[in-house]
Structure formats: structure tokens, C-alpha cells
Design a protein around this motif. Structure first.
Motif, PDB file in Angstrom:
ATOM      1  N   ALA A 710       0.805  -1.213   0.000  1.00  0.00           N
ATOM      2  CA  ALA A 710       0.000   0.000   0.000  1.00  0.00           C
ATOM      3  C   ALA A 710       0.844   1.271   0.000  1.00  0.00           C
ATOM      4  CB  ALA A 710      -0.928   0.007   1.215  1.00  0.00           C
ATOM      5  N   THR A 711       2.103   1.171   0.358  1.00  0.00           N
ATOM      6  CA  THR A 711       2.953   2.371   0.415  1.00  0.00           C
ATOM      7  C   THR A 711       3.977   2.366  -0.719  1.00  0.00           C
ATOM      8  OG1 THR A 711       4.343   1.199   2.036  1.00  0.00           O
ATOM      9  CG2 THR A 711       2.661   2.689   2.882  1.00  0.00           C
ATOM     10  N   LEU A 712       4.939   1.471  -0.651  1.00  0.00           N
ATOM     11  CA  LEU A 712       6.019   1.470  -1.634  1.00  0.00           C
ATOM     12  C   LEU A 712       5.526   1.098  -3.026  1.00  0.00           C
ATOM     13  CD1 LEU A 712       9.090   1.824  -1.931  1.00  0.00           C
ATOM     14  CD2 LEU A 712       9.334  -0.629  -1.511  1.00  0.00           C
ATOM     15  N   VAL A 713       4.742   0.024  -3.113  1.00  0.00           N
ATOM     16  CA  VAL A 713       4.288  -0.435  -4.432  1.00  0.00           C
ATOM     17  C   VAL A 713       3.216   0.479  -4.989  1.00  0.00           C
ATOM     18  CG1 VAL A 713       3.185  -2.339  -5.667  1.00  0.00           C
ATOM     19  CG2 VAL A 713       4.912  -2.819  -3.926  1.00  0.00           C
ATOM     20  N   ARG A 714       2.163   0.695  -4.197  1.00  0.00           N
ATOM     21  CA  ARG A 714       1.052   1.511  -4.685  1.00  0.00           C
ATOM     22  C   ARG A 714       1.410   2.992  -4.735  1.00  0.00           C
ATOM     23  NH1 ARG A 714      -0.473  -2.046  -7.199  1.00  0.00           N
ATOM     24  NH2 ARG A 714      -0.133  -3.445  -5.478  1.00  0.00           N
ATOM     25  N   GLY A 715       2.349   3.437  -3.887  1.00  0.00           N
ATOM     26  CA  GLY A 715       2.691   4.849  -3.836  1.00  0.00           C
ATOM     27  C   GLY A 715       3.791   5.250  -4.798  1.00  0.00           C
ATOM     28  N   VAL A 716       4.639   4.303  -5.211  1.00  0.00           N
ATOM     29  CA  VAL A 716       5.782   4.650  -6.059  1.00  0.00           C
ATOM     30  C   VAL A 716       5.804   3.813  -7.336  1.00  0.00           C
ATOM     31  CG1 VAL A 716       8.292   4.819  -6.176  1.00  0.00           C
ATOM     32  CG2 VAL A 716       7.120   5.320  -4.032  1.00  0.00           C
ATOM     33  N   LEU A 717       5.808   2.488  -7.186  1.00  0.00           N
ATOM     34  CA  LEU A 717       6.026   1.618  -8.343  1.00  0.00           C
ATOM     35  C   LEU A 717       4.904   1.734  -9.377  1.00  0.00           C
ATOM     36  CD1 LEU A 717       7.807  -0.505  -9.647  1.00  0.00           C
ATOM     37  CD2 LEU A 717       6.622  -2.256  -8.313  1.00  0.00           C
ATOM     38  N   VAL A 718       3.661   1.617  -8.942  1.00  0.00           N
ATOM     39  CA  VAL A 718       2.541   1.676  -9.884  1.00  0.00           C
ATOM     40  C   VAL A 718       2.424   3.044 -10.550  1.00  0.00           C
ATOM     41  CG1 VAL A 718       0.026   1.533 -10.084  1.00  0.00           C
ATOM     42  CG2 VAL A 718       1.280  -0.199  -8.781  1.00  0.00           C
ATOM     43  N   PRO A 719       2.468   4.153  -9.806  1.00  0.00           N
ATOM     44  CA  PRO A 719       2.414   5.456 -10.476  1.00  0.00           C
ATOM     45  C   PRO A 719       3.556   5.666 -11.470  1.00  0.00           C
ATOM     46  CG  PRO A 719       1.956   5.716  -8.144  1.00  0.00           C
ATOM     47  CD  PRO A 719       2.416   4.311  -8.334  1.00  0.00           C
ATOM     48  N   ALA A 720       4.754   5.214 -11.111  1.00  0.00           N
ATOM     49  CA  ALA A 720       5.878   5.385 -12.028  1.00  0.00           C
ATOM     50  C   ALA A 720       5.647   4.594 -13.320  1.00  0.00           C
ATOM     51  CB  ALA A 720       7.170   4.934 -11.347  1.00  0.00           C
ATOM     52  N   LEU A 721       5.177   3.367 -13.209  1.00  0.00           N
ATOM     53  CA  LEU A 721       4.928   2.560 -14.405  1.00  0.00           C
ATOM     54  C   LEU A 721       3.820   3.162 -15.267  1.00  0.00           C
ATOM     55  CD1 LEU A 721       5.148  -1.066 -12.956  1.00  0.00           C
ATOM     56  CD2 LEU A 721       6.619  -0.078 -14.711  1.00  0.00           C
ATOM     57  N   MET A 722       2.756   3.624 -14.644  1.00  0.00           N
ATOM     58  CA  MET A 722       1.652   4.194 -15.423  1.00  0.00           C
ATOM     59  C   MET A 722       2.063   5.497 -16.092  1.00  0.00           C
ATOM     60  SD  MET A 722      -1.819   3.394 -13.268  1.00  0.00           S
ATOM     61  CE  MET A 722      -2.822   3.805 -14.706  1.00  0.00           C
ATOM     62  N   THR A 723       2.880   6.296 -15.413  1.00  0.00           N
ATOM     63  CA  THR A 723       3.347   7.543 -16.012  1.00  0.00           C
ATOM     64  C   THR A 723       4.240   7.266 -17.211  1.00  0.00           C
ATOM     65  OG1 THR A 723       3.233   8.633 -13.854  1.00  0.00           O
ATOM     66  CG2 THR A 723       4.571   9.694 -15.563  1.00  0.00           C
ATOM     67  N   LEU A 724       5.121   6.281 -17.080  1.00  0.00           N
ATOM     68  CA  LEU A 724       5.990   5.928 -18.206  1.00  0.00           C
ATOM     69  C   LEU A 724       5.183   5.380 -19.382  1.00  0.00           C
ATOM     70  CD1 LEU A 724       8.999   4.249 -16.359  1.00  0.00           C
ATOM     71  CD2 LEU A 724       9.043   6.394 -17.626  1.00  0.00           C
ATOM     72  N   ALA A 725       4.140   4.625 -19.102  1.00  0.00           N
ATOM     73  CA  ALA A 725       3.338   4.043 -20.185  1.00  0.00           C
ATOM     74  C   ALA A 725       2.508   5.081 -20.922  1.00  0.00           C
ATOM     75  CB  ALA A 725       2.439   2.946 -19.618  1.00  0.00           C
ATOM     76  N   GLY A 726       2.102   6.141 -20.221  1.00  0.00           N
ATOM     77  CA  GLY A 726       1.341   7.208 -20.875  1.00  0.00           C
ATOM     78  C   GLY A 726       0.047   6.715 -21.477  1.00  0.00           C
ATOM     79  N   ARG A 727      -0.200   7.088 -22.732  1.00  0.00           N
ATOM     80  CA  ARG A 727      -1.461   6.729 -23.393  1.00  0.00           C
ATOM     81  C   ARG A 727      -1.583   5.224 -23.644  1.00  0.00           C
ATOM     82  NH1 ARG A 727      -4.952  10.283 -25.241  1.00  0.00           N
ATOM     83  NH2 ARG A 727      -4.442  12.493 -25.226  1.00  0.00           N
ATOM     84  N   ALA A 728      -0.456   4.531 -23.624  1.00  0.00           N
ATOM     85  CA  ALA A 728      -0.519   3.079 -23.824  1.00  0.00           C
ATOM     86  C   ALA A 728      -1.337   2.391 -22.733  1.00  0.00           C
ATOM     87  CB  ALA A 728       0.892   2.501 -23.860  1.00  0.00           C
ATOM     88  N   ASN A 729      -1.483   3.048 -21.565  1.00  0.00           N
ATOM     89  CA  ASN A 729      -2.314   2.479 -20.511  1.00  0.00           C
ATOM     90  C   ASN A 729      -3.731   2.212 -20.995  1.00  0.00           C
ATOM     91  OD1 ASN A 729      -0.680   2.430 -17.962  1.00  0.00           O
ATOM     92  ND2 ASN A 729      -0.454   4.604 -18.448  1.00  0.00           N
ATOM     93  N   TRP A 730      -4.226   3.061 -21.877  1.00  0.00           N
ATOM     94  CA  TRP A 730      -5.639   3.013 -22.257  1.00  0.00           C
ATOM     95  C   TRP A 730      -5.852   2.395 -23.632  1.00  0.00           C
ATOM     96  CZ3 TRP A 730      -7.010   4.223 -17.644  1.00  0.00           C
ATOM     97  CH2 TRP A 730      -6.260   5.139 -16.916  1.00  0.00           C
ATOM     98  N   TRP A 731      -4.816   1.742 -24.161  1.00  0.00           N
ATOM     99  CA  TRP A 731      -4.932   1.178 -25.509  1.00  0.00           C
ATOM    100  C   TRP A 731      -5.729  -0.114 -25.495  1.00  0.00           C
ATOM    101  CZ3 TRP A 731      -3.252  -3.568 -27.394  1.00  0.00           C
ATOM    102  CH2 TRP A 731      -3.353  -3.726 -28.785  1.00  0.00           C
ATOM    103  N   LEU A 732      -6.577  -0.278 -26.519  1.00  0.00           N
ATOM    104  CA  LEU A 732      -7.265  -1.527 -26.783  1.00  0.00           C
ATOM    105  C   LEU A 732      -7.123  -1.829 -28.269  1.00  0.00           C
ATOM    106  CD1 LEU A 732     -10.608  -1.286 -24.748  1.00  0.00           C
ATOM    107  CD2 LEU A 732      -8.689  -2.814 -24.312  1.00  0.00           C
TER     108      LEU A 732
END
Length: 776
Positions: A710-732
Motif C-alpha cells: 500500500a505504500t512502496l508499491v502503490r505509492g511509487v512503483l505503480v504510479p511510475a509505471l503508469m506515467t511511463l506508459a502514458g497513453r498506452a495504458n488506455w490502448w485496446l
């Protein structure tokens, strides 16, 4: 006039369906709903309290395994299955166990065992003159008892038998050990631990909620929901015990899990209600909106957790299957209590929800600023910092988790024995004495049965080949004793005990403890060795350990595939994305491996015992408990992921920018998820006070995994990965592109903006002005 509830974030209009009608009915009759919930909770608590006696400590033998079949054959035909009960007989007589008066009383004790139901056969030093059953100093000897092949019946028989035969018998002192009596003592200890854990968890969770909500009234709502879930769980376990075997561990682990999840879910719903109220909605509209958003997320999260727990059904262990039933029940009860009881509580308590801030005087206010202005400042800073340099923080986070992963490389797994109990307990003391004071402890023996038509020459050749196997210290059978290449004939009176009605019996004494790798290699070598007459049944503690490990390893790929598939499908439907579910599975896998490394470092290697409480270091982890911990930790990881993603998706429909949506989602959920994880950690961490090591492992593992995730993973790792992915997060892909999540058009921003999220962007506004602080 209260303003209308906005449309859901996908832009569709409000739905007039059956759940909405049921919710409106509950809100209109809130007090009736609460009265009914209170009555059901009291009845459930009464049923659960009276049904704990039906819980068992079995389910540790893989169903359909070679060990189960061979142990039944050896017990039935050869009267030589792995012992269920070991009685340690000590004497202070001058002649030791060979004294005539001692022998007379000991034989009387052994004969008396036959009058107890469930006793299949017994063996003792005084009956067989087997030197393996006599201690080195001659002051103690063993009576081994077979209580049948059914685990549940064995521990019930031990529960009746042991109190009658232990204690003083003239110049003898009898104490009990063995798997059956260890199970009974572990069950008794777990019941005491259940009460102690609940008494610890409730106040700790209350403190966490008081700091999160800053209101005594608001903090009471999740606690009441947790009480409903725990009472319902115990009642469900009591009813399940009538139709299937339910482990005593289930009451401890799932009660803590149910309390933590119910508090979690209620916390999210209450927080969303307060946000909607602060945005100007009337009470009923705010509750409806909270259920439509946070309540929907709760249901999705509960579905992911429950379906993830279904993977435990793939393991052929009654323990894991009973934990699966219990876990699924408690998750569904927690979600149901959240979407039924919490809305009714909010309607009744709404006028008083922000009262009684018991820590108000302890809070530091800067310059008299209103608290809403400083709400979530830490997580706002974390969100901006991570999203500004996602690659850097991703590297740092993966590096930290990688350090935790390292100990997992030398993980060793086995099964529980008497050492999971406190050192002062009777079964633990007997097991320790048998291992230290006797030349060949029963736990190290491997028993082999051959057909009755086996010629003496073939038996002699086979015994010599078994004795030559690495790890075999000695082999005894009708034709004599074999040590390596040496052969010593047995006296006729000693050799007769190996000539059973089923055929010749071989007893192989291992040089190694049954839970070690060399002992496992010996078992595999014995099974691979061609035996006279074809298949030879093999049993013993080491055999059970090998087959249990094989069963867990064999079911693991299917369980992992099922859990990953369930997660992917549900999160894909929830987020309307393909990359986000894949990322969620990968991140959860890394988090779980780090959790495994921490468990190895603490419980297998024996570090940090001062922090988690004393326990006996066995050099291995209980494989079944570790599987359960990892499955639940995975489910909780996806649980927090779901709550974060719900706010990120909601923000993305308004902002249209992934980095800003991630910042808004993390800012709005960071403090909340941290508080929720601390509540769950309090509930699960209370199990660390248990005197039974598997419960301690479960409590520490789940508490640690929850807080880190809830802190390290959800607070740092997930946001960093989603930010790097950008619009690819929402691709179908093309055929599904029409269902992809898209931002609302600019002119619809103000009408479609969910409460508490930023409105349309003014080019002159800096990014920070577009994200208001979370409401208290």
C-alpha cells in the motif's frame, strides 16, 4: 437545493436497475436494516461461538497421494503405519526401563490403550525389545500408537486418550507427543490466540481509523462493519464444519482477514460519502453516489479477492481447501456488510459523522490553516515527485524490492510438526526428547512392506541395496540388521516383529531429519529401487513431507494461471485497458516474491525474532501456510490496486492526461489506502502474538505485504509505471477500441466531473491549482 448526482464517469446516465431500487429501499428504512443486521450478527456470533469445537487440525495429508495410499496399506496389512501418537515413558527406578516393576506397569499402560476407540495397534520397547525405542541412558522408552488413517478421527481419539493415560503411574511418568497430539494442542492454542488477536486488533484498528477520519463517530462505522463480518465468518465456518473438514487455523486467519477487509471497504465508502457531502450533495444522494462509485469498486475488489482464493481449491490439501471456503465466505460477507450496513449507518449517523475528534489537541496546525487545506500534502508531494521522474523512482523501488527478494533464493519448504508449538508444550518437549535421547527417533524411520511370498534371499538382497543408499543409517527386517555392507542376524524373538501378516516389513533409519533435503532424496531413492514382487508401499514422516511438497508444486502452476487470468479479465473490464491488468499482475508478482524473501529471512533463517516473538527455527517454512499467505497477499495487493485505479480512471475521464490522472488518483487515495493498510496490518499483525508458528507466519507475512504494497508499491512503483506508459495504458486493439476509456469532451467537464475532481483547465492555471485537496 441539493444539486443532482452527477453521471457515472463513463458518461452514461443514472441506471434505474434492481440494485439501485434495493439501495433506495434500504435508505428509506435504514433503522430497520440496522436492527435486522444487529439481530443477524448476534445470532451469527452465538452460532459461531458454539461451533468452534467442530473445527479440526487435519487436512495436512494430500488426498490421493502415494503416501495416503501406502500408509493405509501398511497400517491395515502390516500394522506398521507412521505413528499418530508417541508416549514417552520415564522412570526413576534403579534398573531404568528394564526394571521388572517398570516393565509390568508399562505393559499395563500399553494394554489399557486398547480399550480406547480409534486405537488400531500399539508397539513398545517392552513388547518388542526394539533398542530404537529405548533411550541411550535407559531411563525412558517409547510406546507408539496408530490411530488409523483418518486425520480427524486420529486427533479426536488422541484428545480422549491422552488425558487418561498421561501423568504418574507408580514409578512411571507418561507424556504424549506425535502428530495427533500436536494437532490437538495446536488447535487449543489457536483458540486462545484468536481471542487475544481480536482484543489486540480492535483497539489498534480503532486508533488508525481515528487518525484517518478525525472523528470518533466516523471511525465506529468501519469497526461495526468488521464486527458483522467476523460474527458472520465464525457462523459460516461452524455451518461448513457440518459438511466438510474445516481447519482450526481458518477461524484465526479468516476472522482477522474479514475484520481487516470489512474495515477497509467501509473506510473507502465512508470517505467517499464525506467527499460527496462536502461537495454539496444531500445525505441520500451522497450515499447513493458513494455506493455507485466506491461501492462498485468494493464489489469488484471483493470479486477479485474471492476468485483469487478459488485457486486454493486446486491444491489437494484439506487445510488449503477449508481456508479457501473460509476466505471466500469472509470476503463476500465483508462486501455485503459494506454495501448494505454502511449506507444505513451513514443515513442514521450523518448529522454526527464529524463529531468527537479525540486527537484534536494533538494535531499541529500551521498558522491556523483549515485542515482541508493541508489534507494529503505528503501524498501530493509524493505524486508530483514520482510523476516528474518516473524512471528514477521505478529503479529505486525495484531495487528495494529486489533486496527483499534475495533470501527467497534459498527458500526451503516442509510441513508442520510439534516444533510449531511453544518449546514448553508437551508435544514439543516429547519430540525434542525423542530426537536427542533416542538412537533412532520414530520420526526418522521409513517403513517398507514387501509381499508375503518374498523369498529370504530376495529380501536379503533388497535390504542390502536399501542399506547402501545415501542417507540410510540402518535397515532392520526379518533377516537381520544391515549397516552399509555389514549384516548382523537378529535374535528370533527380535526378528518376529518384522514378520507381519501382510509380509516382511523393513524399517529404514535415516541419518537425517524428515524435513531435510537428504531425507527427501533417500525417500526418492527407496521408491526408485526395484522391490521384490513389484510395488512396495512406503511410509514415514519423510514420505509425507515429500508427497506434500510434490502436491503443492504440482498444483502451483495451475493456481498461478487461474489467479492471473481472473485478475486480468476483471481488471480489463474494470479499467477498459489491456496494459493495466498486465502491469497489475507483474507488480503483484514482484511484491509477493519480496514478501516471500522476508518470510525466509525471518522464519526460516531465524532473524528478527525479537520483533515478531520467539519461535523455534526449523530451517524450513510450512509450504501450505506459505501458499495461503501468498494467495491472500496477492488478493490484497489487487484490492489496493483496484481502489487506486478507480480514482485514476475517474480522473482520466476529466483531465485527459495520464500523468495528471495518476497524480490526482494517488493524491486522493494515498492517505486513505495507507490508513486502510494499517487497519488490515493491525488485524493481521495481531496474529504475530500467536504461540503457534504457522499463525505467526501468516500474521507477519500478510501485515508486512499489506503495508509494503500500500505504500512502496502503490505509492511509487505503480504510479511510475503508469506515467511511463502514458497513453498506452488506455490502448485496446481495433475491434475493442470503441470500449476504451476516453476523456469527456471539454464542454462536458463541468457537468460530468465527479465530486472532488478538478474541472476544466484554465490555460493560465498552474497544474497544482487543478487538483483540490481531498475532503476530510
Amino acid at each position: 437545493m441539493p444539486r443532482r448526482s452527477p453521471s457515472p464517469p463513463d458518461g452514461r446516465g443514472p441506471r434505474r436497475d434492481a440494485p439501485a431500487a434495493a439501495l433506495r429501499w434500504c435508505l428509506r428504512r435504514a433503522r430497520l436494516v440496522l436492527a435486522g443486521a444487529a439481530l443477524v450478527t448476534l445470532l451469527a456470533g452465538a452460532v459461531g461461538a458454539t461451533g468452534l469445537d467442530r473445527l479440526t487440525h487435519g487436512g495436512l495429508v494430500p488426498s490421493g497421494s502415494a503416501f495416503a495410499r501406502d500408509n493405509a496399506v501398511l497400517g491395515g496389512r502390516y500394522a506398521a503405519s507412521a505413528p499418530d501418537l508417541v508416549l514417552l515413558v520415564r522412570t526413576d527406578a534403579a534398573g531404568g526401563v528394564d526394571d521388572s516393576s517398570v516393565a509390568r506397569r508399562a505393559r499395563a499402560v500399553e494394554r489399557g490403550l486398547g480399550r480406547f476407540p480409534g486405537v488400531v495397534h500399539t508397539s513398545s520397547y517392552w513388547r518388542t525389545a526394539d533398542p530404537a525405542l529405548r533411550s541411550r541412558d535407559g531411563r525412558a522408552a517409547l510406546i507408539v500408537v496408530d490411530l488409523g488413517e483418518d486425520e480427524g478421527r486420529a486427533w479426536r481419539a488422541a484428545d480422549t486418550l491422552v488425558p487418561e493415560v498421561t501423568g504418574r503411574h507408580g514409578n512411571l511418568t507418561v507424556t504424549a507427543g506425535g502428530p495427533a497430539w500436536s494437532a490437538v494442542e495446536a488447535m487449543r492454542e489457536s483458540r486462545r490466540d484468536l481471542l487475544r488477536a481480536e482484543l489486540i486488533a480492535m483497539p489498534l484498528a480503532a486508533l488508525v481509523l481515528l487518525f484517518v477520519f478525525r472523528s470518533l463517530v466516523a471511525a465506529v462505522v468501519p469497526l461495526l462493519t468488521g464486527a458483522v463480518a467476523v460474527a458472520g465468518t465464525l457462523a459460516a465456518l461452524s455451518l461448513l464444519a457440518h459438511v466438510t473438514e474445516v481447519s482450526a487455523y481458518a477461524a484465526n486467519i479468516t476472522s482477522a482477514l474479514g475484520f481487516g477487509l470489512a474495515v477497509d471497504y467501509a473506510l473507502f465508502l465512508v470517505t467517499r460519502f464525506r467527499e460527496e457531502r462536502a461537495a454539496g450533495l444531500a445525505v441520500a444522494d451522497a450515499v447513493t453516489r458513494a455506493v455507485a462509485t466506491a461501492g462498485r469498486t468494493v464489489l469488484v475488489s471483493a470479486a477479485v479477492v474471492a476468485l483469487s482464493l478459488c485457486s486454493l481449491f486446486l491444491f489437494p490439501l484439506g487445510l488449503l481447501r477449508s481456508l479457501a471456503w473460509a476466505g471466500i465466505t469472509v470476503v463476500l460477507l465483508s462486501a455485503a456488510a459494506t454495501v448494505v450496513v454502511v449506507p444505513a449507518l451513514l443515513v442514521v449517523l450523518a448529522p454526527h459523522l464529524d463529531r468527537f475528534d479525540v486527537f484534536a489537541r494533538l494535531r499541529v496546525r500551521r498558522g491556523g490553516a483549515d485542515r482541508t487545506a493541508t489534507e494529503g500534502l505528503w501524498w501530493r508531494w509524493v505524486a508530483r515527485t514520482v510523476c516528474r521522474r518516473p524512471a528514477l523512482w521505478l529503479t529505486v523501488c525495484v531495487g528495494l524490492l529486489g533486496l527483499c527478494v534475495l533470501p527467497a533464493a534459498h527458500a526451503a519448504f516442509g510441513i508442520s510438526d510439534a516444533r510449531v508449538l511453544p518449546p514448553h508444550s508437551e508435544p514439543h518437549a516429547v519430540a525434542r526428547s525423542a530426537a536427542q535421547d533416542f538412537p533412532r527417533p520414530p520420526a526418522r524411520q521409513v517403513l517398507i512392506g514387501l509381499p508375503p511370498s518374498t523369498p529370504a534371499a530376495a529380501l536379503d538382497r533388497y535390504a542390502r541395496r536399501v542399506a547402501a543408499l545415501p542417507g540410510a543409517a540402518e535397515v532392520r527386517t526379518v533377516t537381520g540388521t544391515y549397516r552399509g555392507r555389514a549384516h548382523t542376524p537378529l535374535p528370533p524373538q527380535h526378528g518376529r516383529r518384522f514378520a507381519t501378516p501382510g509380509g516382511p516389513l523393513l524399517t529404514v533409519d535415516s541419518r537425517h531429519a524428515p524435513h531435510t533435503a537428504p531425507a527427501a532424496r533417500l525417500v526418492r531413492a527407496v521408491r526408485a529401487l526395484p522391490a521384490p514382487g513389484g510395488h512396495a508401499p512406503v511410509t514415514g514422516e519423510a514420505v509425507r513431507t515429500v508427497d506434500t511438497g510434490n502436491a503443492l508444486v504440482g498444483a502451483l502452476p495451475g493456481a498461478c494461471a487461474l489467479t492471473a487470468a481472473v485478475t486480468f479479465v476483471l481488471l480489463a473490464l474494470f479499467t477498459r485497458s489491456l496494459l493495466i491488468p498486465l502491469k497489475a499482475v507483474a507488480v503483484a508478482g514482484l511484491s509477493l516474491t519480496a514478501c516471500m524473501g522476508c518470510l525466509v529471512h525471518v522464519f526460516q533463517d531465524g532473524h528478527l525474532r525479537g520483533l515478531v516473538g520467539d519461535f523455534t527455527v526449523t530451517g524450513h517454512l510450512d509450504g501450505a501456510i506459505v501458499v495461503f499467505v501468498l494467495v491472500v497477499a496477492y488478493a490484497l495487493s489487487i484490492d489496493y490496486e483496484t481502489f487506486l485505479l478507480s480514482r485514476v480512471c475517474e480522473a482520466y475521464t476529466v483531465l485527459g492526461d495520464t500523468a495528471e490522472a495518476v497524480t490526482a488518483g494517488l493524491w486522493r487515495t494515498g492517505r486513505l489506502v495507507t490508513g486502510a493498510s494499517l487497519a488490515v496490518a493491525a488485524a493481521m499483525g495481531a496474529l504475530a502474538t500467536s504461540q503457534v508458528t504457522p499463525l505467526k507466519v501468516a500474521g507477519v507475512g500478510l501485515a508486512l505485504a499489506t503495508v509494503v504494497d500500500a505504500t512502496l508499491v502503490r505509492g511509487v512503483l505503480v504510479p511510475a509505471l503508469m506515467t511511463l506508459a502514458g497513453r498506452a495504458n488506455w490502448w485496446l486493439p481495433g475491434p475493442l477500441a470503441a470500449f476504451a476509456l476516453r476523456p469527456a469532451p471539454p464542454e462536458a467537464h463541468r457537468a460530468a466531473t465527479p465530486a472532488g475532481l478538478p474541472g476544466p483547465r484554465d490555460p493560465a492555471d498552474p497544474p497544482s491549482s487543478r487538483i483540490p485537496p481531498p475532503q476530510p
